[in-house]
Scaffold this motif. Structure first.
Motif, PDB file in Angstrom:
ATOM      1  N   TRP A   1      45.134  29.564  44.363  1.00 50.09           N
ATOM      2  CA  TRP A   1      43.938  29.254  45.157  1.00 50.09           C
ATOM      3  C   TRP A   1      44.156  28.161  46.204  1.00 50.09           C
ATOM      4  CZ3 TRP A   1      42.141  24.345  45.090  1.00 50.09           C
ATOM      5  CH2 TRP A   1      42.375  23.539  43.961  1.00 50.09           C
ATOM      6  N   PRO A   2      45.023  27.147  45.997  1.00 47.55           N
ATOM      7  CA  PRO A   2      45.155  26.125  47.044  1.00 47.55           C
ATOM      8  C   PRO A   2      45.672  26.661  48.377  1.00 47.55           C
ATOM      9  CG  PRO A   2      46.020  25.287  44.967  1.00 47.55           C
ATOM     10  CD  PRO A   2      45.809  26.762  44.800  1.00 47.55           C
ATOM     11  N   ASP A   3      46.325  27.791  48.366  1.00 48.72           N
ATOM     12  CA  ASP A   3      46.880  28.351  49.595  1.00 48.72           C
ATOM     13  C   ASP A   3      45.959  29.375  50.253  1.00 48.72           C
ATOM     14  OD1 ASP A   3      49.258  26.883  49.325  1.00 48.72           O
ATOM     15  OD2 ASP A   3      50.084  28.381  47.960  1.00 48.72           O
ATOM     16  N   ARG A   4      44.794  29.581  49.674  1.00 45.11           N
ATOM     17  CA  ARG A   4      43.887  30.597  50.215  1.00 45.11           C
ATOM     18  C   ARG A   4      42.819  29.983  51.120  1.00 45.11           C
ATOM     19  NH1 ARG A   4      42.687  33.627  44.507  1.00 45.11           N
ATOM     20  NH2 ARG A   4      44.765  34.498  44.140  1.00 45.11           N
TER      21      ARG A   4
ATOM     22  N   PRO B   1      36.608  19.361  41.175  1.00 41.62           N
ATOM     23  CA  PRO B   1      36.486  20.765  41.579  1.00 41.62           C
ATOM     24  C   PRO B   1      37.747  21.594  41.368  1.00 41.62           C
ATOM     25  CG  PRO B   1      35.454  19.349  43.212  1.00 41.62           C
ATOM     26  CD  PRO B   1      36.162  18.444  42.260  1.00 41.62           C
ATOM     27  N   ASN B   2      38.923  20.972  41.435  1.00 47.38           N
ATOM     28  CA  ASN B   2      40.146  21.749  41.252  1.00 47.38           C
ATOM     29  C   ASN B   2      40.258  22.304  39.832  1.00 47.38           C
ATOM     30  OD1 ASN B   2      40.598  18.780  40.784  1.00 47.38           O
ATOM     31  ND2 ASN B   2      42.511  19.548  39.898  1.00 47.38           N
ATOM     32  N   HIS B   3      39.694  21.574  38.846  1.00 46.58           N
ATOM     33  CA  HIS B   3      39.709  22.082  37.477  1.00 46.58           C
ATOM     34  C   HIS B   3      38.824  23.329  37.358  1.00 46.58           C
ATOM     35  CE1 HIS B   3      41.018  17.945  35.728  1.00 46.58           C
ATOM     36  NE2 HIS B   3      42.043  18.719  35.976  1.00 46.58           N
TER      37      HIS B   3
ATOM     38  N   LEU C   1      35.974  25.927  46.365  1.00 43.34           N
ATOM     39  CA  LEU C   1      37.255  26.144  45.697  1.00 43.34           C
ATOM     40  C   LEU C   1      37.191  27.341  44.752  1.00 43.34           C
ATOM     41  CD1 LEU C   1      37.886  23.433  46.987  1.00 43.34           C
ATOM     42  CD2 LEU C   1      38.913  22.690  44.843  1.00 43.34           C
ATOM     43  N   GLY C   2      36.013  27.555  44.131  1.00 41.85           N
ATOM     44  CA  GLY C   2      35.831  28.720  43.278  1.00 41.85           C
ATOM     45  C   GLY C   2      35.949  30.020  44.048  1.00 41.85           C
TER      46      GLY C   2
ATOM     47  N   GLY D   1      38.917  33.255  43.758  1.00 40.57           N
ATOM     48  CA  GLY D   1      38.725  34.680  43.509  1.00 40.57           C
ATOM     49  C   GLY D   1      37.305  35.149  43.280  1.00 40.57           C
ATOM     50  N   ALA D   2      36.325  34.222  43.202  1.00 37.44           N
ATOM     51  CA  ALA D   2      34.929  34.646  43.050  1.00 37.44           C
ATOM     52  C   ALA D   2      34.429  35.241  44.360  1.00 37.44           C
ATOM     53  CB  ALA D   2      34.066  33.466  42.648  1.00 37.44           C
ATOM     54  N   THR D   3      33.424  36.126  44.263  1.00 38.05           N
ATOM     55  CA  THR D   3      32.893  36.774  45.472  1.00 38.05           C
ATOM     56  C   THR D   3      31.369  36.684  45.564  1.00 38.05           C
ATOM     57  OG1 THR D   3      32.819  38.914  44.325  1.00 38.05           O
ATOM     58  CG2 THR D   3      34.812  38.406  45.598  1.00 38.05           C
ATOM     59  N   ARG D   4      30.757  35.985  44.632  1.00 40.45           N
ATOM     60  CA  ARG D   4      29.297  35.893  44.613  1.00 40.45           C
ATOM     61  C   ARG D   4      28.911  34.453  44.298  1.00 40.45           C
ATOM     62  NH1 ARG D   4      25.034  36.434  40.723  1.00 40.45           N
ATOM     63  NH2 ARG D   4      23.257  37.683  41.456  1.00 40.45           N
ATOM     64  N   VAL D   5      27.789  33.999  44.889  1.00 39.16           N
ATOM     65  CA  VAL D   5      27.360  32.610  44.715  1.00 39.16           C
ATOM     66  C   VAL D   5      25.861  32.551  44.452  1.00 39.16           C
ATOM     67  CG1 VAL D   5      26.980  30.422  45.947  1.00 39.16           C
ATOM     68  CG2 VAL D   5      29.185  31.570  46.100  1.00 39.16           C
TER      69      VAL D   5
END
Length: 579
Positions: A26-29, A223-225, A262-263, A267-271
């Motif tokens: 995720w850090p590279d996305r 948030p990284n956790h 960060l979520g 890979g999440a797509t909904r909030v």
């Protein structure tokens, strides 16, 4: 404090146990598209109000959410109270739900509550039934006194009961959402275990995916956790194509927005969230902030936030809450600069924007164009004792059309700063204009223009006869020069009613349009210089005076020549006042 709360043998507070990740991606996305948005203002937001919204207020708020572009809206907990049930029924019976909007209802894993929930949904075009139960070790041990299997059983039983009751609403398209409440505090492998058990009980497929909502019910760490937990969950699913991964963050540590962003990278797509972050304790996710953060990165947020003041107005009226003045994007002072250096940079940036309107947005101290969200530039620069010359000049130009010469910015800025300091408060634009008129335009002592008797061209340039009142006497000022102003200046010097001075700079511009337009002139003068003139008397030493500072004057009239004469006298009057 350390001695009181923590000891080596028995620390009261312990660090959050990190998820073991051999490789995190995720850090590279980057987040390059808007998520599916689900507003929970009418449920999470409403339950956090000291005075919950009335049905009428909820109806108005629902209409606002639809207008903004939300396609999924959690409307309440219809089995929890009659008001919530009645609101759900009214939306349905009055056909207030657009065909492309999913209303979402929350329910616990209790059979009688599930039954009541489906009674409320009869006739709805489409609905998401949102089931939740607590899963964390603390909840299992303290609140319910059950083990992991007992928690799984509760979730699976509720899922099957919901599935059985879908037949109660044959005309309604039903989707299913499950939340392992307190996901953040739950062992991530157990959270996945219970979600997949729920998925199997529901019969989830790639064509009809389930929503796994993974909430940070209470923020536990950085948030990284949270992002690690989301990525671990996403990458360890047996059937990732059968699930939509949803985020529902809170703001206990002040990082709800960061955790969501960060979520999404993980890979999440909904909030799920509320418009301005209203929610229990320190609040839910602020959807407006995340959406506009996306916009500043060139991503279409898929929400219509072009009139943020109007959105805020409905929010504040319905919730009885105020958006803080420094709240991102929407606060009163967000697009405001009091610092002089900030004001100067913003002023220059906006002028550069006028020259390059098609370039990417790049204005110092402004991450977004306020016009894009319905904010007005007039609020960007507000003046107090910390303001600089650029801010004062900006207000004069943007609010009133006075384009002060650059050399004059510091002169008037000092005056405004002094008054603001004396008052100990911010100066509104009208007060700044009043100061400008008092200090420059309306200054008619000791010299005042009475009229122009002659202003005519000659073989040598221009000859003028101008009436100037000094004290109680009116003087005929006669002079010749290259132009009207030069002639007037020479005439003033020769008349001996003023001490010698030199014109350093001159500027003018129109003010307004059409028949009502006026001209504004600005003069900068300096004492102690010898003014060349045809009058032989000017060589006399008495026409010299000690060198002094530059003094500015301004004048306004429908005639540019008259405005210029007034500006010269304004500067001379200010010279007397300064002395």
């Amino acid at each position: 404090m350390t001695d009181k709360y923590m000891t080596t043998e028995n620390p009261k507070y312990r660090p959050f146990p990190a998820v073991k990740m051999e490789k995190r991606s995720w850090p590279d996305r980057f987040v390059d598209r808007a998520p599916i948005w689900c507003s929970v203002d009418l449920r999470d937001g409403n339950q956090a109000l000291a005075v919950p919204m009335s049905v009428e207020e909820k109806l108005e708020f629902f209409a606002l959410l639809v207008k903004l572009g939300f396609k999924e809206i959690e409307i309440g907990f219809p089995s929890a109270s009659q008001i919530e049930f009645d609101f759900t029924r009214r939306l349905i019976e009055e056909n207030r739900i657009p065909d492309d909007v999913w209303v979402q209802v929350l329910v616990q894993s209790k059979e009688e509550l599930i039954q009541r929930t489906f009674e409320s949904l009869k006739g709805a075009p489409r609905a998401i039934v949102h089931l939740y139960n607590s899963t964390s070790p603390a909840q299992r041990r303290i609140t319910f006194g059950i083990d992991k299997q007992g928690v799984v059983d509760i979730a699976v039983r509720g899922t099957r009961q919901i599935k059985d009751r879908v037949k109660m609403v044959p005309g309604t398209k039903i989707r299913f959402e499950y939340s392992p409440e307190s996901f953040y505090a739950t062992e991530v492998d157990f959270a996945l275990e219970i979600c997949e058990a729920v998925g199997e009980a529901w019969g989830y497929t790639a064509e009809e995916p389930i929503i796994f909502n993974l909430p940070s019910t209470v923020e536990m760490s950085t948030p990284n956790h949270y992002a690690d937990m989301i990525e671990w969950f996403v990458t360890h699913q047996k059937h990732p194509e059968r699930a939509i991964i949803s985020l529902h963050t809170h703001n206990d540590r002040g990082t709800g927005v960061a955790s969501t962003e960060l979520g999404l990278m993980a890979g999440a797509t909904r909030v799920e969230g509320t418009l301005f972050g209203n929610g229990e304790r320190t609040g839910n996710l602020d959807v407006v902030t995340v959406a506009l953060n996306l916009l500043t990165q060139g991503v279409d947020p898929k929400l219509d936030l072009q009139d943020l003041p109007a959105i805020r107005d409905v929010y504040e009226r319905c919730t009885k809450l105020d958006v803080p003045v420094r709240w991102p994007y929407s606060g009163d002072l967000v697009f405001t600069a009091f610092s002089g250096s900030h004001q100067d940079a913003i002023n220059k940036g906006l002028k550069d924007r006028q020259v390059h309107p098609d370039w990417p947005w790049e204005v110092p101290y402004l991450s977004i164009d306020p016009h894009d969200i319905g904010r007005n530039y007039r609020a960007i620069i507000r003046i107090n004792s910390q303001s600089g010359k650029g801010g004062v000049a900006y207000v004069m130009e943007q609010e009133f059309g006075y384009v002060l010469p650059k050399a004059m910015h510091r002169d008037f800025g000092k005056i405004v700063n002094r008054v603001a300091d004396e008052r100990g408060e911010e100066l509104p634009p009208q007060d700044i204009l009043k100061l400008f008129k008092e200090e420059y335009l309306d200054l008619d002592q000791p010299l005042a223009l009475q009229g122009v008797s002659k202003m005519a061209p000659t073989e040598k340039g221009v000859e003028c006869i101008v009436r100037v009142k000094k004290g109680s006497e009116v003087h005929q000022i006669r002079g010749q020069g290259n132009g009207p102003i030069d002639a007037f200046v020479h005439g003033l010097i020769a008349s001996e009613i003023v001490e010698p001075f030199e014109v350093i700079s001159y500027a003018e511009h129109s003010l307004g349009h059409g028949a009502e337009a006026k001209a504004v002139a600005y003069f900068e003068i300096k004492s102690g210089s010898l003014i060349p003139t045809n009058n032989p008397q000017v060589a006399d030493p008495k026409y010299r005076s000690p060198a002094g500072p530059a003094i500015f004057g301004a004048g306004s009239d429908t005639n540019i020549e008259i405005a210029s004469l007034k500006a010269v006298l304004s500067a001379l009057n200010r010279r007397v006042g300064n002395r």
